[in-house]
Design a protein around this motif. Structure first.
Motif, PDB file in Angstrom:
ATOM      1  N   PHE A  83       0.865  -1.179   0.000  1.00 33.17           N
ATOM      2  CA  PHE A  83       0.000   0.000   0.000  1.00 33.17           C
ATOM      3  C   PHE A  83       0.899   1.226   0.000  1.00 33.17           C
ATOM      4  CE2 PHE A  83      -2.239   3.180   2.852  1.00 33.17           C
ATOM      5  CZ  PHE A  83      -3.071   3.675   1.866  1.00 33.17           C
ATOM      6  N   SER A  84       0.842   2.009  -1.091  1.00 32.10           N
ATOM      7  CA  SER A  84       1.726   3.168  -1.224  1.00 32.10           C
ATOM      8  C   SER A  84       1.099   4.456  -0.707  1.00 32.10           C
ATOM      9  CB  SER A  84       2.115   3.365  -2.696  1.00 32.10           C
ATOM     10  OG  SER A  84       0.972   3.663  -3.479  1.00 32.10           O
ATOM     11  N   GLY A  85      -0.207   4.413  -0.414  1.00 36.90           N
ATOM     12  CA  GLY A  85      -0.932   5.650  -0.142  1.00 36.90           C
ATOM     13  C   GLY A  85      -1.508   6.177  -1.438  1.00 36.90           C
ATOM     14  N   HIS A  86      -2.477   7.062  -1.329  1.00 38.74           N
ATOM     15  CA  HIS A  86      -3.132   7.578  -2.536  1.00 38.74           C
ATOM     16  C   HIS A  86      -2.483   8.881  -2.989  1.00 38.74           C
ATOM     17  CE1 HIS A  86      -6.120   8.459  -5.526  1.00 38.74           C
ATOM     18  NE2 HIS A  86      -6.788   7.362  -5.232  1.00 38.74           N
ATOM     19  N   PRO A  87      -2.094   8.968  -4.271  1.00 37.62           N
ATOM     20  CA  PRO A  87      -1.466  10.198  -4.794  1.00 37.62           C
ATOM     21  C   PRO A  87      -2.341  11.434  -4.668  1.00 37.62           C
ATOM     22  CG  PRO A  87      -1.206   8.381  -6.344  1.00 37.62           C
ATOM     23  CD  PRO A  87      -2.176   7.916  -5.302  1.00 37.62           C
ATOM     24  N   MET A  88      -3.640  11.220  -4.568  1.00 33.30           N
ATOM     25  CA  MET A  88      -4.554  12.348  -4.463  1.00 33.30           C
ATOM     26  C   MET A  88      -4.240  13.217  -3.250  1.00 33.30           C
ATOM     27  SD  MET A  88      -7.253  13.136  -6.345  1.00 33.30           S
ATOM     28  CE  MET A  88      -8.014  11.584  -6.810  1.00 33.30           C
ATOM     29  N   VAL A  89      -3.778  12.594  -2.185  1.00 29.99           N
ATOM     30  CA  VAL A  89      -3.473  13.336  -0.956  1.00 29.99           C
ATOM     31  C   VAL A  89      -2.421  14.398  -1.231  1.00 29.99           C
ATOM     32  CG1 VAL A  89      -2.574  13.146   1.394  1.00 29.99           C
ATOM     33  CG2 VAL A  89      -4.118  11.373   0.493  1.00 29.99           C
ATOM     34  N   ASP A  90      -1.378  14.017  -1.968  1.00 26.77           N
ATOM     35  CA  ASP A  90      -0.316  14.979  -2.291  1.00 26.77           C
ATOM     36  C   ASP A  90      -0.814  16.065  -3.234  1.00 26.77           C
ATOM     37  OD1 ASP A  90       2.205  13.642  -1.105  1.00 26.77           O
ATOM     38  OD2 ASP A  90       1.243  12.028  -2.223  1.00 26.77           O
ATOM     39  N   ARG A  91      -1.533  15.659  -4.285  1.00 26.69           N
ATOM     40  CA  ARG A  91      -1.955  16.621  -5.294  1.00 26.69           C
ATOM     41  C   ARG A  91      -2.923  17.653  -4.724  1.00 26.69           C
ATOM     42  NH1 ARG A  91      -3.679  13.423  -8.861  1.00 26.69           N
ATOM     43  NH2 ARG A  91      -5.803  13.905  -9.441  1.00 26.69           N
ATOM     44  N   VAL A  92      -3.829  17.192  -3.896  1.00 25.75           N
ATOM     45  CA  VAL A  92      -4.818  18.110  -3.337  1.00 25.75           C
ATOM     46  C   VAL A  92      -4.145  19.184  -2.495  1.00 25.75           C
ATOM     47  CG1 VAL A  92      -6.637  18.254  -1.590  1.00 25.75           C
ATOM     48  CG2 VAL A  92      -6.812  16.575  -3.420  1.00 25.75           C
TER      49      VAL A  92
ATOM     50  N   GLY B 124     -16.004   8.414 -11.131  1.00 26.65           N
ATOM     51  CA  GLY B 124     -14.618   8.281 -11.551  1.00 26.65           C
ATOM     52  C   GLY B 124     -13.697   8.974 -10.576  1.00 26.65           C
ATOM     53  N   THR B 125     -12.487   9.248 -11.044  1.00 27.49           N
ATOM     54  CA  THR B 125     -11.465   9.852 -10.188  1.00 27.49           C
ATOM     55  C   THR B 125     -11.927  11.165  -9.578  1.00 27.49           C
ATOM     56  OG1 THR B 125      -9.748   8.859 -11.575  1.00 27.49           O
ATOM     57  CG2 THR B 125      -9.066  10.631 -10.123  1.00 27.49           C
ATOM     58  N   ALA B 126     -12.715  11.926 -10.323  1.00 24.14           N
ATOM     59  CA  ALA B 126     -13.144  13.245  -9.845  1.00 24.14           C
ATOM     60  C   ALA B 126     -13.967  13.157  -8.566  1.00 24.14           C
ATOM     61  CB  ALA B 126     -13.941  13.967 -10.927  1.00 24.14           C
ATOM     62  N   THR B 127     -14.646  12.040  -8.328  1.00 19.72           N
ATOM     63  CA  THR B 127     -15.436  11.926  -7.102  1.00 19.72           C
ATOM     64  C   THR B 127     -14.530  11.869  -5.877  1.00 19.72           C
ATOM     65  OG1 THR B 127     -15.555   9.496  -7.212  1.00 19.72           O
ATOM     66  CG2 THR B 127     -17.304  10.742  -8.312  1.00 19.72           C
ATOM     67  N   LEU B 128     -13.373  11.253  -6.023  1.00 22.60           N
ATOM     68  CA  LEU B 128     -12.417  11.219  -4.915  1.00 22.60           C
ATOM     69  C   LEU B 128     -11.765  12.577  -4.729  1.00 22.60           C
ATOM     70  CD1 LEU B 128     -11.122   9.483  -2.749  1.00 22.60           C
ATOM     71  CD2 LEU B 128      -9.373   8.809  -4.411  1.00 22.60           C
ATOM     72  N   GLU B 129     -11.478  13.255  -5.842  1.00 26.87           N
ATOM     73  CA  GLU B 129     -10.918  14.603  -5.761  1.00 26.87           C
ATOM     74  C   GLU B 129     -11.895  15.526  -5.039  1.00 26.87           C
ATOM     75  OE1 GLU B 129      -8.278  14.543  -9.885  1.00 26.87           O
ATOM     76  OE2 GLU B 129     -10.383  15.167  -9.943  1.00 26.87           O
ATOM     77  N   ALA B 130     -13.167  15.443  -5.401  1.00 25.57           N
ATOM     78  CA  ALA B 130     -14.180  16.282  -4.754  1.00 25.57           C
ATOM     79  C   ALA B 130     -14.228  16.002  -3.259  1.00 25.57           C
ATOM     80  CB  ALA B 130     -15.542  16.031  -5.388  1.00 25.57           C
ATOM     81  N   ALA B 131     -14.111  14.729  -2.881  1.00 25.86           N
ATOM     82  CA  ALA B 131     -14.128  14.364  -1.464  1.00 25.86           C
ATOM     83  C   ALA B 131     -12.928  14.950  -0.739  1.00 25.86           C
ATOM     84  CB  ALA B 131     -14.146  12.842  -1.321  1.00 25.86           C
ATOM     85  N   CYS B 132     -11.752  14.899  -1.374  1.00 28.07           N
ATOM     86  CA  CYS B 132     -10.543  15.446  -0.760  1.00 28.07           C
ATOM     87  C   CYS B 132     -10.676  16.951  -0.529  1.00 28.07           C
ATOM     88  CB  CYS B 132      -9.326  15.150  -1.630  1.00 28.07           C
ATOM     89  SG  CYS B 132      -8.794  13.426  -1.639  1.00 28.07           S
ATOM     90  N   PHE B 133     -11.386  17.631  -1.404  1.00 26.40           N
ATOM     91  CA  PHE B 133     -11.593  19.068  -1.246  1.00 26.40           C
ATOM     92  C   PHE B 133     -12.784  19.394  -0.340  1.00 26.40           C
ATOM     93  CE2 PHE B 133      -9.251  19.390  -5.388  1.00 26.40           C
ATOM     94  CZ  PHE B 133      -8.195  20.141  -4.898  1.00 26.40           C
ATOM     95  N   GLY B 134     -13.496  18.362   0.105  1.00 27.41           N
ATOM     96  CA  GLY B 134     -14.613  18.593   1.011  1.00 27.41           C
ATOM     97  C   GLY B 134     -15.859  19.139   0.356  1.00 27.41           C
ATOM     98  N   LEU B 135     -16.024  18.919  -0.949  1.00 27.16           N
ATOM     99  CA  LEU B 135     -17.216  19.403  -1.649  1.00 27.16           C
ATOM    100  C   LEU B 135     -18.413  18.503  -1.338  1.00 27.16           C
ATOM    101  CD1 LEU B 135     -18.637  21.147  -3.877  1.00 27.16           C
ATOM    102  CD2 LEU B 135     -17.910  19.372  -5.506  1.00 27.16           C
ATOM    103  N   PRO B 136     -19.506  19.038  -0.822  1.00 26.02           N
ATOM    104  CA  PRO B 136     -20.723  18.235  -0.675  1.00 26.02           C
ATOM    105  C   PRO B 136     -21.296  17.958  -2.071  1.00 26.02           C
ATOM    106  CG  PRO B 136     -20.776  20.205   0.728  1.00 26.02           C
ATOM    107  CD  PRO B 136     -19.665  20.391  -0.269  1.00 26.02           C
ATOM    108  N   TYR B 137     -21.338  16.696  -2.457  1.00 25.87           N
ATOM    109  CA  TYR B 137     -21.713  16.395  -3.837  1.00 25.87           C
ATOM    110  C   TYR B 137     -22.543  15.127  -3.938  1.00 25.87           C
ATOM    111  CZ  TYR B 137     -18.206  12.639  -4.121  1.00 25.87           C
ATOM    112  OH  TYR B 137     -17.499  11.482  -3.933  1.00 25.87           O
TER     113      TYR B 137
END
Length: 373
Positions: free
Chosen positions: A161-170, A267-280
């Motif tokens: 488990f490497s961790g999710h790259p989204m954490v860094d990008r966000v 898709g990937t954007a749903t995880l990005e939205a979650a990382c940014f805290g967007l209610p969606y």
């Protein structure tokens, strides 16, 4: 000089592949890298990468079948290239329909180098039995969701488990903005067929929302200028010229932080939205044949990764027949008008995102690859 052959076939895979390549070259600047990917991988690795993602990144059974000849030709050429070049390792980035077949065929033809899979295919969602085959042809799985490590290791496939790259990008994209009250963000996807199916529903929902919330505003994130042009044409066809003024290009991450609420294509954007805290709300609609086939193989209740990680319904999923302009409008109005619902959703999203690691995902993945070499 070690040689890696890397294969990615979608925009998200191109992003992850480029992040991995940069860290690999930071660890060993002499590393030779070739393969298939997209513009970001070309920028990171140079001319050894063949840019094909714009053509390869299609979604849906019917859409893929229409391009069978193209993919068959590409498949044969890719296997032949690997067998001729004999790289020390092949790194497969997501894109399971193509990549898993490549791995199996390489072993059948006697390839003895390492085969590493980065960004696990979601076989836990559709074909768990395939894991046994994967364990036979792969040397290592590098996954980005924590629950996947135990899942794969039960079948004898070494997994990290490497961790999710989204954490860094966000973190690099985060802005200290206040969300704009009454702003609805529409995110109809980064592929043409997604936009064609989802944006007309969003346009109709906008009109329905206005009936209840007259002061509401809308903004639409287009992945590129071509898709923005398509959306403008669709707004004209719907006799809704005002919607053309909502369209923004290349501002997806800003809009996810500005909007009070939104609807995001699966898709990937749903995880990005979650990382940014967007209610969606998650929205998803594909060709009827594709959906019917998918229903016969998918083994999990939810399609949204946030709900899969939480093992419960956190984000509302409006899928296929359940996605209409009325259901979408109703969900947006609920999120707009109910502060408790919005706050609870944001807290749940933050809790799930916290399980994805603390950053440095590409570096850990690169270190894992180099250790295998």
């Amino acid at each position: 000089m070690p040689h890696l052959y890397i294969i990615a076939g979608e925009v998200s895979g191109d992003t992850h592949g480029s992040g991995l390549i940069k860290e690999l070259l930071a660890l060993d600047p002499a590393l030779k890298i070739s393969g298939l990917g997209g513009p970001r991988m070309v920028e990171a690795a140079g001319k050894g990468i063949d840019d094909w993602v714009e053509t390869a990144g299609v979604v849906g059974l019917w859409e893929v079948l229409k391009m069978y000849g193209y993919f068959k030709k590409r498949f044969n050429a890719t296997v032949a290239a690997v067998m001729q070049q004999r790289p020390d390792a092949v790194v497969l980035v997501d894109y399971p329909g193509f990549n898993l077949r490549v791995a199996k065929e390489l072993r059948a033809q006697g390839y003895t180098g390492k085969i590493i899979y980065y960004i696990s295919p979601q076989v836990w969602a559709w074909k768990k039995g395939r894991v046994k085959t994967m364990a036979k042809v792969l040397d290592l799985m590098i996954c980005i969701f924590p629950f996947e490590k135990e899942f794969y290791e039960k079948s004898g496939l070494p997994t990290e488990f490497s961790g999710h790259p989204m954490v860094d990008r966000v973190e690099t994209l985060r802005r200290n903005w206040e969300r704009e009250p009454g702003l609805v963000g529409w995110f109809p996807g980064s592929r043409k067929n997604e936009v064609k199916r989802l944006f007309p529903i969003m346009l109709q929902a906008s009109q329905a929302i206005r009936m209840v919330q007259p002061n509401v505003r809308f903004a639409v994130s287009a992945a590129n200028e071509n898709l923005a042009g398509l959306m403008r044409e669709m707004a004209d066809a719907a006799a809704f010229p005002e919607a053309k003024r909502w369209i923004e290009v290349g501002t997806v991450y800003d809009l996810m932080q500005r909007a009070q609420v939104g609807a995001v294509a699966s898709g990937t954007a749903t995880l990005e939205a979650a990382c940014f805290g967007l209610p969606y709300a998650l929205v998803y609609q594909v060709n009827g044949l594709t959906y019917a086939v998918a229903k016969t193989v998918v083994r999990i209740k939810n399609i949204g990764i946030i709900n899969v990680l939480a093992q419960r319904d956190v984000v509302k999923e409006l899928v296929q027949g359940g996605l209409t302009s009325d259901t979408l409008a109703a969900e947006m109005v609920e999120l707009l008008t109910n502060e408790v619902t919005r706050r609870n959703l944001q807290e749940d999203l933050a809790e799930v995102v916290a399980t994805l690691g603390q950053g440095g995902a590409y570096r850990r993945a690169a270190e894992t690859v180099m250790a295998v070499l």
